[in-house]
Design an enzyme around this catalytic site. Structure first.
Site, PDB file in Angstrom:
ATOM      1  N   THR A  34     -15.996  -4.279  -1.148  1.00  0.00           N
ATOM      2  CA  THR A  34     -16.853  -4.386   0.028  1.00  0.00           C
ATOM      3  C   THR A  34     -16.041  -4.697   1.267  1.00  0.00           C
ATOM      4  O   THR A  34     -15.140  -5.548   1.236  1.00  0.00           O
ATOM      5  CB  THR A  34     -17.906  -5.493  -0.195  1.00  0.00           C
ATOM      6  N   CYS A  46       5.688 -17.887   3.482  1.00  0.00           N
ATOM      7  CA  CYS A  46       5.377 -17.432   2.125  1.00  0.00           C
ATOM      8  C   CYS A  46       6.347 -17.980   1.094  1.00  0.00           C
ATOM      9  O   CYS A  46       6.126 -17.838  -0.107  1.00  0.00           O
ATOM     10  CB  CYS A  46       5.357 -15.908   2.069  1.00  0.00           C
TER      11      CYS A  46
END
Length: 402
Positions: free
Chosen positions: A237, A325
């Site tokens: 979605t 990260c």
């Protein structure tokens, strides 16, 4: 306490214009854009408008833009999708040794499946030798992956030249442009890029949204299987508010990146000049000139970068020791290692990544508080000769001159 944010390569604040554009899609226009009823029909045009805004920024057709959840998903899709789609043609991939973990770890995962990856070295300035790149290409090479700009040093790679080499040898070319888009011009046509990755939160849109450019005609196996969203190229979605925000951020970047870049470059250069004038034994990490206008990465001999950042934090300054990260890792940055930066200096690597909200006052404040912090940490360092003149790189038993 004064607060200064100079970690924009990790993430940026959501711009007010972006937030304003997103809010109606949380409150009022909540429909699923894949639905055929009135609620879905009210939303789907906004997704297509955002696709046009993103495409315009990187000079491609809206049909070549696929919305994804982040830069890492885009890189995974580009690399794994190519590996699977072209496996019968070959099993060789070329990347650089300074790519983001989203690329390096994806390549390492493919190596466990039988793919062969060449990790190209960089020089002490962090730049790539194009002769090395071309020499590494074999008849089994299916993909070249080179980031547009490095997240730690800001180095800008010669993407157009790499694109020409890839085209000459008929090898697919992927570029992680997460750090470049919005800061400098990115043109996929001029660069000859086949796959390009954008991340929303690097340019004033929210986290959780990004885009993958897929050149028309490029065969690519989907990473996520499910529904028919994004013309069967990415199931799931749509994150409509995020997509709308990304579109507006790209539109703003297209209109402002030139003027913003000059302002930010002037501030970055002011900070760099002040640091080198006021503090001895500082090393610039990265190319002297071929860098993003917002990025400055320096090492301060004899001290730990984490200690410096903690002292910064107590003064209200947000900077970074490298990629967000890789936070939590005790290992020195792989980027510094690839540039042959001494391991001790690599541990003191500090990245300032400026944004459009920074001011001359911010820079002056850092230049006011930084020298005494560095001196205090050096006075505590066993590597620093407190009885006489500071050690030089040549006399230090650990730190080597680079």
């Amino acid at each position: 306490m004064k607060r200064i944010y100079m970690d924009n390569n990790a993430t940026t604040a959501v711009r007010p214009e972006v937030l304003d554009a997103m809010l109606p899609f949380f409150r009022d226009h909540f429909g699923n854009p894949s639905s055929v009823h009135w609620a879905g029909r009210a939303v789907s045009p906004a997704v297509e408008k955002a696709r046009e805004q993103v495409a315009r920024l990187v000079n491609c057709s809206p049909a070549e833009i696929v919305f994804v959840s982040c830069g890492s998903e885009g890189d995974n899709h580009a690399i794994k999708g190519t590996a699977e789609a072209l496996r019968e043609k070959g099993n060789h991939i070329i990347a650089t040794s300074v790519e983001h973990p989203a690329v390096l770890n994806t390549c390492q995962a493919l190596e466990k499946q039988g793919f062969v990856v060449t990790y190209l070295p960089v020089d002490r300035d962090g730049m790539l030798d194009l002769q090395d790149l071309e020499a590494a290409i074999t008849d089994k090479t299916i993909l070249i992956s080179v980031m547009w700009a490095n997240n730690e040093t800001g180095n800008i790679f010669p993407i157009e030249e790499i694109g020409a080499i890839a085209k000459k040898h008929k090898v697919r070319f992927h570029s992680d442009a997460v750090q470049a888009v919005g800061k400098i011009p990115v043109d996929v046509q001029a660069a000859g890029v086949d796959l390009l990755v954008i991340s929303g939160h690097k340019l004033g849109a929210p986290k959780g949204v990004g885009a993958l450019y897929i050149r028309r005609g490029t065969k690519l196996t989907p990473l996520i299987h499910g529904g028919h969203q994004e013309r069967n190229r990415r199931a799931g979605t749509h994150n409509v508010p995020g997509i709308v925000g990304l579109g507006v951020a790209c539109e703003l970047a297209a209109a402002e990146q030139g003027s913003h870049a000059e302002k930010i470059r002037a501030l970055r250069d002011r900070l760099e000049k002040g640091i080198f004038e006021q503090i001895p034994e500082v090393k610039l990490n990265g190319h002297p000139t071929l860098r993003l206008p917002n990025t400055l990465n320096v090492s301060f001999a004899y001290i730990e970068g984490e200690s410096l950042l903690l002292n910064f934090d107590m003064k209200g300054i947000a900077a970074s020791s490298g990629s967000a990260c890789t936070s939590g890792s005790l290992e020195p940055s792989h980027v510094m290692g690839a540039m042959c930066v001494d391991v001790v200096l690599a541990h003191s690597s500090t990245r300032f990544s400026l944004g459009p909200d920074n001011t001359e006052e911010d820079v002056d404040y850092i230049l006011e508080v930084l020298p005494p912090i560095v001196q205090r940490l050096r006075d505590m360092s066993p590597l620093y000769n407190r009885g006489g003149q500071p050690m030089t790189c040549e006399t230090c038993p650990i730190v080597k001159k680079c």
